[in-house]
Design an enzyme around this catalytic site. Structure first.
Site, short mmCIF file in Angstrom:
data_model
loop_
_atom_site.label_atom_id
_atom_site.label_comp_id
_atom_site.label_asym_id
_atom_site.label_seq_id
_atom_site.Cartn_x
_atom_site.Cartn_y
_atom_site.Cartn_z
N SER A 1 0.72 -1.30 0.07
CA SER A 1 -0.14 -0.04 -0.10
C SER A 1 0.64 1.29 -0.05
CB SER A 1 -0.85 -0.12 1.10
OG SER A 1 -1.95 -1.00 1.09
N LYS B 1 -10.28 -5.33 10.37
CA LYS B 1 -11.62 -4.76 9.49
C LYS B 1 -12.91 -4.74 10.18
CE LYS B 1 -9.83 -5.57 5.05
NZ LYS B 1 -10.13 -6.38 3.69
N ASN C 1 -12.55 -1.00 5.40
CA ASN C 1 -11.03 -1.23 5.01
C ASN C 1 -10.52 0.39 4.88
OD1 ASN C 1 -12.08 -0.60 2.44
ND2 ASN C 1 -10.72 -1.99 1.35
N ASP D 1 -13.31 -2.96 -1.29
CA ASP D 1 -12.79 -4.07 -1.72
C ASP D 1 -13.76 -4.72 -2.97
OD1 ASP D 1 -10.66 -4.70 -0.17
OD2 ASP D 1 -11.54 -5.94 1.18
N GLY E 1 -14.84 -15.69 4.17
CA GLY E 1 -14.21 -14.88 5.24
C GLY E 1 -14.37 -13.22 4.87
N GLY E 2 -13.70 -12.41 5.17
CA GLY E 2 -13.71 -10.96 5.25
C GLY E 2 -13.66 -10.60 3.72
N ALA E 3 -12.90 -11.10 2.89
CA ALA E 3 -12.69 -10.57 1.41
C ALA E 3 -13.99 -11.14 0.74
CB ALA E 3 -11.30 -11.04 1.14
N THR F 1 -14.97 -24.47 6.08
CA THR F 1 -15.81 -24.67 7.38
C THR F 1 -17.37 -24.39 6.61
OG1 THR F 1 -14.24 -23.75 8.55
CG2 THR F 1 -16.56 -23.87 9.66
P1 NDP Z 1 -10.02 -14.32 6.38
O1 NDP Z 1 -9.16 -14.89 7.39
O2 NDP Z 1 -11.24 -13.63 6.83
O3 NDP Z 1 -10.75 -15.44 5.62
C1 NDP Z 1 -10.01 -16.67 5.15
C2 NDP Z 1 -10.86 -17.50 4.52
O4 NDP Z 1 -9.92 -18.46 3.67
C3 NDP Z 1 -11.79 -18.46 5.15
O5 NDP Z 1 -12.93 -18.75 4.45
C4 NDP Z 1 -11.17 -19.65 5.52
O6 NDP Z 1 -11.85 -20.68 5.72
C5 NDP Z 1 -10.22 -20.11 4.23
N1 NDP Z 1 -9.25 -20.77 4.43
C6 NDP Z 1 -8.04 -20.41 5.28
N2 NDP Z 1 -7.18 -21.36 4.99
C7 NDP Z 1 -7.63 -22.38 4.14
C8 NDP Z 1 -7.21 -23.50 3.63
N3 NDP Z 1 -5.98 -24.19 3.90
N4 NDP Z 1 -7.80 -24.22 2.76
C9 NDP Z 1 -8.93 -23.74 2.35
N5 NDP Z 1 -9.70 -22.58 3.00
C10 NDP Z 1 -8.90 -21.79 3.87
O7 NDP Z 1 -9.22 -13.96 5.11
P2 NDP Z 1 -9.73 -12.51 3.92
O8 NDP Z 1 -10.94 -13.10 3.42
O9 NDP Z 1 -9.67 -11.09 4.56
O10 NDP Z 1 -8.67 -12.73 3.01
C11 NDP Z 1 -8.77 -13.82 1.88
C12 NDP Z 1 -7.67 -13.61 0.88
O11 NDP Z 1 -7.93 -12.40 0.20
C13 NDP Z 1 -6.14 -13.37 1.64
O12 NDP Z 1 -5.46 -14.05 0.46
C14 NDP Z 1 -5.88 -11.97 1.33
O13 NDP Z 1 -4.57 -11.61 1.00
C15 NDP Z 1 -6.91 -11.70 0.15
N6 NDP Z 1 -7.39 -10.37 -0.15
C16 NDP Z 1 -6.89 -9.61 -1.44
C17 NDP Z 1 -7.50 -8.23 -1.46
C18 NDP Z 1 -7.01 -7.54 -2.78
O14 NDP Z 1 -6.99 -6.48 -2.75
N7 NDP Z 1 -6.50 -8.31 -3.75
C19 NDP Z 1 -8.21 -7.61 -0.44
C20 NDP Z 1 -8.65 -8.45 0.62
C21 NDP Z 1 -8.06 -9.59 0.77
P3 NDP Z 1 -12.39 -21.12 7.17
O15 NDP Z 1 -13.79 -20.51 7.54
O16 NDP Z 1 -12.80 -22.55 7.19
O17 NDP Z 1 -11.29 -20.62 8.33
#
Ligand code: NDP
Length: 279
Positions: A20, A69, A90, A105, A132-134, A156
């Protein structure tokens, strides 16, 4: 033009690898602004004090990343539509002493996918990996653009099922939630597969079987070394494969515009940052 020496920062934990600052300095150069933009590690416990201090000391705006967030959503006195719907912020700005929260986002994702890559989601069968959050940040802006169906699959399952239920209550149609392991049981193909899991950060296995890739456009929200899903999809013959670097820059441009009123030209910034990360 904003006042000289206005402070900006991205805060989260971890934050040391954030691109950033580089992106925002390039925007400020276009705008002729002298800004200071730092990356600062802030924990959940110190978040509220940090934000108060920051905005009382020439703070112009903050970008918020994991895991803060939701805390930013809770602290904001005013929220834009997108942050309200996904309950995550964000981007923070202080307007006449009131902290305003935004989520850029979803707009950044669609700007990259539809405008820069020319891929419309309208009438497409979309598979979203992760809830998740994204995933939550991009889901409603994506649905407003009218995909034919949206399947949300998460490691999950309960979280994907709950999100799908919530979206149906909001009158979105064609939504299904399930566990990642259940996708293979569907006898279905997808036009667009979006990876919004963080599996690429953890050197984990790619979350789907490669036979789903046939004829699909794959979009990985991760970028740089973490974009293993995008690299895997490309190597296994997906129709197209795109990483999340463009989204990162487009969502940052929306934040910059919220803070300064200036809408940066992202074309040169996209090229420069891609060269810099060299992947
Ligand atoms: P969160 O921690 O909120 O959510 C993570 C998600 O990934 C959950 O659904 C989780 O599942 C799942 N997960 C984690 N590990 C694994 C695994 N080994 N196998 C399968 N599923 C898995 O993270 P965010 O949602 O904030 O971020 C997700 C991705 O998006 C990141 O890589 C982040 O860098 C990217 N991102 C990119 C942006 C951009 O501008 N390009 C902006 C925001 C995020 P469970 O619920 O089971 O834990």
């Amino acid at each position: 033009m904003i006042k000289a020496d206005t402070n900006f920062a991205v805060i989260g934990d971890p934050v040391e690898h954030s691109l950033s600052p580089k992106i925002h300095y390039l925007f400020a150069k276009q705008d002729g602004n002298q800004i200071k933009y730092e990356k600062i590690r802030v924990t959940k416990g110190s978040f509220v004090n940090f934000v108060e201090d920051f905005f009382s000391n020439r703070g112009g705006g903050l970008n918020i990343t994991l895991p803060l967030k939701t805390d930013a959503f809770e602290i904001a006195g005013k929220l834009d539509r997108d942050s309200k719907s996904c309950q995550a912020v964000n981007t923070l700005k202080s307007v006449n002493g009131t902290l305003s929260g935004f989520n850029t986002d979803g707009v950044g994702f669609l700007e990259d996918l539809e405008v820069w890559h020319g891929i419309s989601v309208k009438n497409k069968r979309v598979l979203l990996l992760g809830s998740g959050g994204a995933a939550k940040g991009i889901i409603r802006p994506l649905l407003i653009n009218g995909p034919k169906t949206l399947t949300i699959a998460n490691r999950t399952p309960a979280s994907a099922l709950g999100l799908a239920d919530q979206l149906r209550l909001e009158n979105f149609n064609g939504i299904e939630g399930m566990g990642l392991d259940d996708i293979q049981l569907l006898d279905q193909r997808f036009d667009i597969i979006v990876n919004a899991t963080s599996s690429g950060h953890k050197n984990s296995e790619v979350p789907i079987d490669e036979n789903l890739l046939e004829g699909s456009i794959c979009y990985d929200l991760s970028y740089g070394p973490a974009a293993s899903f995008a690299r895997w999809a490309e190597s296994r013959g997906a129709k197209r494969s795109i990483d999340g670097l463009g989204m990162l820059i487009e969502q940052a441009a929306k934040s910059y515009e919220i803070w300064t009123g200036f809408s940066p030209d992202t074309e040169s910034v996209r090229a420069k940052i891609r060269d810099d990360i060299d992947i």
